[in-house]
Design an enzyme around this catalytic site. Structure first.
Site, PDB file in Angstrom:
ATOM      1  N   GLY A  20      -7.332   3.657   1.792  1.00  0.00           N
ATOM      2  CA  GLY A  20      -7.918   2.807   2.819  1.00  0.00           C
ATOM      3  C   GLY A  20      -6.837   2.216   3.692  1.00  0.00           C
ATOM      4  O   GLY A  20      -5.647   2.325   3.385  1.00  0.00           O
ATOM      5  N   CYS A  70      -2.982   6.040  -2.544  1.00  0.00           N
ATOM      6  CA  CYS A  70      -2.642   5.437  -1.259  1.00  0.00           C
ATOM      7  C   CYS A  70      -2.734   3.909  -1.329  1.00  0.00           C
ATOM      8  O   CYS A  70      -1.918   3.280  -1.989  1.00  0.00           O
ATOM      9  CB  CYS A  70      -3.493   6.046  -0.156  1.00  0.00           C
ATOM     10  N   GLN A  81      -0.725   1.090  -3.777  1.00  0.00           N
ATOM     11  CA  GLN A  81      -0.020  -0.109  -3.307  1.00  0.00           C
ATOM     12  C   GLN A  81      -0.588  -1.365  -3.967  1.00  0.00           C
ATOM     13  O   GLN A  81       0.163  -2.270  -4.356  1.00  0.00           O
ATOM     14  CB  GLN A  81      -0.119  -0.197  -1.782  1.00  0.00           C
ATOM     15  N   HIS A 112      -2.514  11.683  -0.894  1.00  0.00           N
ATOM     16  CA  HIS A 112      -3.931  12.032  -1.000  1.00  0.00           C
ATOM     17  C   HIS A 112      -4.106  13.344  -1.755  1.00  0.00           C
ATOM     18  O   HIS A 112      -4.138  14.412  -1.146  1.00  0.00           O
ATOM     19  CB  HIS A 112      -4.555  12.150   0.392  1.00  0.00           C
ATOM     20  N   GLU A 139      -6.690  14.562  -2.939  1.00  0.00           N
ATOM     21  CA  GLU A 139      -7.985  15.177  -2.626  1.00  0.00           C
ATOM     22  C   GLU A 139      -7.942  15.968  -1.327  1.00  0.00           C
ATOM     23  O   GLU A 139      -8.880  16.693  -1.013  1.00  0.00           O
ATOM     24  CB  GLU A 139      -9.070  14.093  -2.539  1.00  0.00           C
TER      25      GLU A 139
END
Length: 192
Positions: free
Chosen positions: A63, A91, A95, A175, A177
């Site tokens: 996000g 992602c 964090q 990522h 995916e």
């Protein structure tokens, strides 16, 4: 790939609760391919609400945004890590875990963008070609001793993955995916 069939109710191997900070449908498909039922909740859902689902695992999605400005969410993530429930973050989720473990994040000068970022998995020595779209990173030198760096970005040596040494929690900055490799990073869903 909208033809993929999700498992029928009762056929799932595991129940995963996914925090939606901007979750990609393909992340949900990856879990479904592995026989998981996924319950998606908003990013501001409390740890108590998530744990009430009695999940087998918790997924912290990607996000936008500055993770250092998300103190309330970080507090909930910290509470979730204490539950001993397996967690996987990507992602922004990566964090947030870095912050929850006491590390800090910083804004990258240019950010990492694109589907061609080389990442080294320090646990296997393998190199993955990965997809990135982020402007912040976890500062390695701020992580406590019970958190280890598992992946590094070979372009600038930034932290690209971490895991807790005693809790069932790990994350990656990229990522998995998105399939730029095209399947270099799918193992992360299986590992979780």
């Amino acid at each position: 790939d909208d033809d993929y069939e999700f498992p029928a109710a009762g056929d799932e191997r595991f129940h995963v609760v996914a925090y939606d900070s901007g979750v990609k449908t393909n992340s949900l498909r990856e879990f479904a391919k592995l026989g998981c039922r996924v319950t998606v909740v908003p990013a501001d859902t409390s740890a108590a609400e998530v744990l009430a689902f009695r999940p087998d695992g918790i997924f912290l999605s990607n996000g936008p945004g500055d993770p250092a400005a998300m103190g309330k969410v970080v507090d909930e993530v910290r509470a979730l890590t204490a539950s001993q429930t397996p967690m996987f973050g990507i992602c922004l989720g990566h964090q947030l875990l870095g912050e929850a473990f006491g590390g800090s994040t910083y804004k990258l000068k240019f950010g990492h963008r694109g589907g061609n970022q080389p990442i080294k998995d320090l646990t296997t020595g393998k190199i993955e070609i990965t997809s990135h779209n982020h402007g912040f990173a976890v500062a390695a030198d701020t992580l406590p001793p019970d958190v280890e760096v598992t992946h590094v970005n070979l372009n600038d040596q930034t932290v690209a993955g971490l895991r807790h040494k005693t809790l069932p929690v790990f994350s990656v900055q990229y990522h998995p995916e998105s399939a730029p490799g095209p399947h270099d990073s799918e193992y992360l869903f299986e590992r979780f």
